[in-house]
Write a protein that holds these residues in place. Structure first.
Motif, PDB file in Angstrom:
ATOM      1  N   ILE A  28       0.798  -1.461  -0.030  1.00 57.03           N
ATOM      2  CA  ILE A  28      -0.199  -0.154  -0.192  1.00 57.03           C
ATOM      3  C   ILE A  28       0.792   1.273   0.157  1.00 57.03           C
ATOM      4  N   CYS A  29       2.206   1.190   0.643  1.00 56.66           N
ATOM      5  CA  CYS A  29       3.010   2.415   0.572  1.00 56.66           C
ATOM      6  C   CYS A  29       4.042   2.434  -0.562  1.00 56.66           C
ATOM      7  N   ARG A  30       4.059   1.491  -1.583  1.00 61.03           N
ATOM      8  CA  ARG A  30       4.995   1.421  -2.549  1.00 61.03           C
ATOM      9  C   ARG A  30       6.269   1.685  -2.051  1.00 61.03           C
ATOM     10  N   THR A  31       6.751   0.707  -1.089  1.00 62.93           N
ATOM     11  CA  THR A  31       7.955   0.851  -0.509  1.00 62.93           C
ATOM     12  C   THR A  31       8.599  -0.405  -0.531  1.00 62.93           C
ATOM     13  N   THR A  32       9.717  -0.734   0.140  1.00 60.72           N
ATOM     14  CA  THR A  32      10.457  -1.827   0.486  1.00 60.72           C
ATOM     15  C   THR A  32      10.632  -2.078   2.107  1.00 60.72           C
ATOM     16  N   VAL A  33       9.910  -3.325   2.584  1.00 56.82           N
ATOM     17  CA  VAL A  33      10.083  -3.669   3.945  1.00 56.82           C
ATOM     18  C   VAL A  33      10.549  -5.099   4.061  1.00 56.82           C
ATOM     19  N   LEU A  34      11.588  -5.059   5.040  1.00 56.49           N
ATOM     20  CA  LEU A  34      12.261  -6.197   5.398  1.00 56.49           C
ATOM     21  C   LEU A  34      11.631  -6.764   6.389  1.00 56.49           C
ATOM     22  N   ASP A  35      11.065  -8.181   6.275  1.00 57.46           N
ATOM     23  CA  ASP A  35      10.311  -8.806   7.358  1.00 57.46           C
ATOM     24  C   ASP A  35      11.335  -9.341   8.531  1.00 57.46           C
ATOM     25  N   ASP A  36      11.389  -8.804   9.723  1.00 56.58           N
ATOM     26  CA  ASP A  36      12.550  -8.948  10.641  1.00 56.58           C
ATOM     27  C   ASP A  36      12.198 -10.506  11.127  1.00 56.58           C
TER      28      ASP A  36
END
Length: 281
Positions: A28-36
């Protein structure tokens, strides 16, 4: 003035369905998220330029940190880590007005449930909407059960949809008074209450996606030359005959295997005993 429907879809983010808050927030934020928790990286960009305002309520960090916080708070493999909503907005509202409505709704969620949330505004041609990811726990860490309890969920969802419609209509009155207002009720409910415009729309049979696709394909075929339509018809008949032939072949093979199994399991007939008649004189 006739009112349009206020689309409001709510979904639970469930690990049992391979959902994750990190993937949803990245999208939804059009970003990169690393799942810890899993080490997986979810990467989306805003190449199409549809991303609008990203807003947070009840949390001071980044959307990525918020998503990882939702995941870290739940230990079970089948946990419900949060909730995700899609909310339609009138296309006539400006970016500022649309963001104002979404932020007001997030504040309502915070006041009602005590949960934090992140939102992202998306604007496509003819399709303006907002995504919201909210915590499934309140500020004290307690699980919010009013939406997962069957006895209370229906009334709560009704309340949320009405709240959204009221906020949208208030913004319409404020910044776009000529725009049609929205109604959170279904067409059937509106028709039952005496809404003639809704009653006329209900009387029109609904065609699902499959029916629309079939009608569209039929229209395309109708524009083809007659000899092409004839070849298409022949090809369909051949495909149908081939399918039937394959089915018959498989049925024959099954019967052959059954016959062979019966023959193997049947007791073998013993040869007749030879009687010794002695020597003839």
């Amino acid at each position: 003035m006739p009112q349009v429907a206020a689309h409001h879809e709510i979904e639970t983010i469930k690990r049992s369905r391979a959902h994750s808050a990190t993937a949803r927030v990245a999208y939804i934020c059009r970003t990169t998220v690393l799942d810890d928790r899993t080490g997986e990286t979810h990467r989306y960009n805003n190449a199409d330029g549809e991303l609008g305002a990203v807003q947070m309520v009840g949390y001071d960090g980044s959307p990525a940190d918020f998503a990882n916080g939702l995941e870290a708070a739940e230990k079970r493999k089948d946990a419900q880590v949060g909730r995700s909503s899609i909310l339609a907005l009138p296309n006539e509202l400006s970016d500022t007005a649309a963001a104002r409505v979404v932020l007001a709704y997030q504040v309502q969620l915070r006041e009602r449930y005590g949960c934090a949330s992140v939102s992202a505004l998306h604007r496509k041609p003819g399709n303006t909407h907002a995504h919201i990811v909210e915590d499934s726990r309140d500020a004290d860490g307690n699980k919010i059960t009013v939406l997962s309890n069957k006895r209370t969920s229906s009334a709560e969802i009704e309340h949320r949809r009405k709240t959204w419609a009221d906020l949208v209509n208030a913004e319409i009155e404020r910044s776009a008074p000529k725009v049609q207002k929205v109604d959170h009720r279904s067409l059937e409910r509106r028709a039952a209450s005496g809404d003639l415009e809704a009653a006329q729309r209900v009387s029109v049979p609904h065609l699902g996606a499959a029916q629309h696709a079939a009608m569209k394909a039929k229209k395309k075929t109708a524009r083809l030359p007659s000899w092409v339509r004839q070849r298409i018809s022949e090809a369909r008949e051949l495909a149908k005959a081939f399918t039937e032939l394959r089915a018959a072949e498989k049925a024959y093979q099954r019967l052959a295997r059954v016959k062979e199994a019966i023959e193997r399991s049947a007791p073998k007939a013993k040869p007749p005993k030879r009687r010794d008649r002695g020597h003839e004189i």
